[in-house]
Design an enzyme around this catalytic site. Structure first.
Site, PDB file in Angstrom:
ATOM      1  N   ASP A 246       0.865  -1.176   0.000  1.00  0.00           N
ATOM      2  CA  ASP A 246       0.000   0.000   0.000  1.00  0.00           C
ATOM      3  C   ASP A 246       0.906   1.231   0.000  1.00  0.00           C
ATOM      4  OD1 ASP A 246      -2.305   1.859   0.612  1.00  0.00           O
ATOM      5  OD2 ASP A 246      -3.323  -0.061   0.792  1.00  0.00           O
ATOM      6  N   HIS A 300      -2.980   4.000  -4.153  1.00  0.00           N
ATOM      7  CA  HIS A 300      -2.443   3.284  -2.990  1.00  0.00           C
ATOM      8  C   HIS A 300      -0.993   2.846  -3.178  1.00  0.00           C
ATOM      9  CE1 HIS A 300      -5.900   3.124  -0.285  1.00  0.00           C
ATOM     10  NE2 HIS A 300      -6.614   3.167  -1.392  1.00  0.00           N
ATOM     11  N   GLU A 365     -10.056   3.721  -5.002  1.00  0.00           N
ATOM     12  CA  GLU A 365      -9.739   5.076  -4.543  1.00  0.00           C
ATOM     13  C   GLU A 365      -8.739   5.830  -5.419  1.00  0.00           C
ATOM     14  OE1 GLU A 365     -10.932   4.723   0.118  1.00  0.00           O
ATOM     15  OE2 GLU A 365      -8.819   4.407  -0.318  1.00  0.00           O
TER      16      GLU A 365
END
Ligand SMILES: *[C@@H]1O[C@H](CO)[C@@H](O)[C@H](O)[C@H]1NC(C)=O
Ligand SMILES: *[C@@H]1O[C@H](CO)[C@@H](O)[C@H](O)[C@H]1NC(C)=O
Ligand SMILES: *[C@@H]1O[C@H](CO)[C@@H](O)[C@H](O)[C@H]1NC(C)=O
Ligand SMILES: *[C@@H]1O[C@H](CO)[C@@H](O)[C@H](O)[C@H]1NC(C)=O
Length: 592
Positions: A246, A300, A365
């Site tokens: 991440d 990410h 995202e």
């Protein structure tokens, strides 16, 4: 059926010969099965021969076997009595798994689990002979694998005979898990006992049952990951989705690009080497668990990309909330051809170490504002006649996904199923344009009542359910960056996990739901509080997905409490405690 009945009555005879009471007067209480309920009763000279240990009473006092979790979906018939087992004489016979190292592990694990149950062994008990017949020895745990099994237990004069049959290793292994659950330690009589006779046919309702675990935000040592996978096996969960990188850390070794861990790992020791990964994958397979790797992209990312900043946008830009939800921000820069060369290298190494049946490419995202910080990227888009608005950036995202998949195909072939999180890209018209419905499986992380679920299903995708209002196990605690509680609060108690209505979500397209996954996002979790976040709630998920029961949690509660104790005693898992132990001893009285 007649033979089974005969054998059952024979077993009773054996039982009476075998069981001489060893009850001393150091504890006042035992149990009696009265009207299908285990009543706590004081031990007296008069009932000493018949009074039951709690675990024994709970094992067979019901129409269903009270220690089985998840509940079998097909036939269960059994005799309401037990036979003593000698844990030092457990033998396996099978022609089905010649030279299968995974089977050897499963066998040793089973034997060790039974021995561990015995706290103070009084000599005696019969041999346990387990005969297994499987149709094939295939070890590929993809979505075509049939995990059903049947198991028959018969006690005769000198041994307990167990017959297991299944299509393959995975079904047989589940049968061993079931067998383990009907072997309990009788503390009153200091004996290990097994259900004297039983016949169970069982198969799961959903093919994907597991957890999605983040090992980037905080690092977990390999032995903790293994312990967690062991717990999954105990609940017949079959998927460990490993969100391994991440933006905060890149703990996965990439031999062709050592800078990823050199800059991205929290320390020299907080790295998953290729050998670690192979070790975990092998460990998991022998426990019937597939490992699904995720390289989350194109958002990410951040730490670890320090030497490749030209292939990224907005890494660690501030103020953070302009470019992502949590520090540090960062996206891959999809217009860079070299980016795809790096991805190909990473994919090649991941495919080699994970040998995955399905690969998760992330895809959650994306902040267009992050991509929009790059002037060269804007110019490139304008050159391609893409507008710098929402739709234009979605086209750019589609361009990224198409090219990343090409590189995946180059090293992994075009048959490997691919997973993605729900996003704007999984919505029409972009979904159909960029994501082949026969290739992509979509992991849904919205709320359970979001119409988005029907839309994704209507687009034709197979899906994994991870609705955050039931299957996110990290919700309900304090936020780590904002005021108040974490965004997905409140806490999802086991009852909510258990009652999560997959039929309602699937509707007529229920067949497209492959199963579900409970997520362990690790911003505020590490090895020290992991167990209580996962357990026993992942087991509530396990029954939802294996059995998909019509009944709600109240029906399952007495059995769940026994299972939760089993997770602790046999799995060594620091499961969260649900109630005062009094409720275990006084069945059903804590449901108000
Ligand atoms: C249950 O077992 C009986 C006898 O073995 C069999 O005839 C029947 O089909 C089984 N039922 C289910 C639902 O599997
Ligand atoms: C084990 O059993 C023996 C013999 O019954 C007894 O003396 C001993 O105290 C027991 N130990 C434990 C830990 O219960
Ligand atoms: C962009 O549009 C212009 C004008 O319509 C056209 O001439 C050009 O070929 C297009 N470029 C691309 C890459 O499609
Ligand atoms: C990207 O930036 C341009 C200005 O450079 C602006 O007009 C456009 O609205 C921005 N797009 C998005 C999606 O924020």
């Amino acid at each position: 059926m007649l033979t089974t009945k005969l054998l059952f009555s024979f077993a009773v005879l054996v039982l009476q010969v075998y069981f001489a009471s060893a009850i001393d007067d150091s504890h006042a209480w035992g149990y009696e099965c009265i009207n299908s309920r285990c009543e706590k009763i004081q031990i007296t000279p008069a009932n000493k021969e018949t009074i039951l240990d709690l675990r024994v009473c709970r094992l067979y006092c019901y129409d269903d076997i009270g220690t089985l979790w998840p509940k079998p979906t097909r036939n269960v018939t059994f005799l309401k009595s037990v036979t003593g087992v000698n844990p030092n004489y457990i033998k396996f016979t099978t022609e089905s798994f010649k030279n299968n190292e995974f089977f050897e592990v499963a066998k040793e694990r089973f034997i060790a689990m039974q021995k561990n149950k015995v706290k103070n062994y009084t000599l005696g008990g019969l041999d346990l002979n387990i005969a297994i017949t499987a149709e094939n020895d295939d070890m590929e745990l993809n979505y075509d694998v049939y995990e059903g099994y049947s198991i028959t237990i018969i006690s005769n004069t000198n041994a307990i005979e167990v017959m297991i049959s299944s299509k393959n290793f995975f079904g047989a292994r589940h049968a061993l898990e079931t067998l383990s659950q009907v072997i309990v330690y009788d503390e009153l009589n200091t004996k290990l006992v097994v259900l004297a006779a039983a016949n169970i046919q069982d198969e799961p309702k959903f093919k994907h049952r597991g957890i999605s675990m983040d090992t980037s935000r905080n690092f977990y040592p390999v032995n903790i990951i293994k312990k967690t996978i062991d717990g999954l096996a105990m609940a017949k969960l079959n998927s460990f989705h490993w969100h391994i990188t991440d933006s905060q850390a890149f703990p996965m070794e990439v031999k062709s690009h050592p800078d990823f861990t050199k800059y991205g790992a929290y320390s020299k020791s907080k790295i998953y080497t290729a050998d670690d990964i192979k070790d975990v994958v092998k460990f998991a397979k022998s426990r019937g668990v597939r490992v699904i790797p995720e390289l989350d992209a194109p958002a990410h990312i951040g730490e670890g990309w320090q030497k490749k900043l030209d292939l990224t946008t907005c890494v660690n830009y501030m103020p953070y909330l302009d470019y992502c939800w949590q520090p540090p921000c960062g996206h891959m820069n999809p217009i860079k051809d070299e980016l795809y060369d790096v991805l190909e290298d990473i994919y090649r190494e991941m495919l080699e170490s994970f040998t995955p049946p399905v690969f998760h490419m992330g895809g959650d995202e994306i902040f267009f504002s992050c991509w929009n910080t790059s002037k060269p990227l804007q110019d490139w888009m304008l050159n391609k006649n893409l507008t710098l608005d929402h739709d234009g950036f979605l086209e750019l995202w589609g361009y990224y996904q198409t090219n990343a998949l090409k590189r995946m195909d180059k090293v992994g072939g075009s048959k490997l199923p691919i997973m993605l999180w729900t996003s704007e890209l999984t919505e029409e018209p972009f979904a159909s344009k960029f994501l082949d419905k026969d290739r992509y499986v979509i992991q849904i992380w919205t709320t359970g009542d979001d119409p988005k679920i029907q839309r994704v299903l209507n687009s034709g995708y197979k899906v994994i359910i991870s609705n955050y209002d039931a299957f996110y196990l990290d919700c309900g605690f304090g936020s780590w960056a904002y005021d108040g509680l974490i965004w997905c609060s409140p806490y999802n108690e086991w009852q909510k996990v258990y009652d999560n209505d997959l039929n309602g979500m699937g509707g007529e397209r229920i067949d497209q739901i492959l199963g579900g996954s409970a997520t362990i996002w690790s911003e505020s979790i590490d090895e020290h509080n992991l167990d209580s976040k996962i357990w026993p709630r992942a087991s509530a998920l396990a029954e939802r997905l294996w059995t998909n029961p019509k009944e709600h949690w109240r029906n399952a509660e007495p059995r769940f409490l026994m299972h939760q104790m089993y997770l602790k005693s046999s799995g060594g898992l620091a499961s969260e405690v649900l109630q005062p132990e009094w409720c275990v001893h006084n069945e059903g009285l804590c449901q108000l």
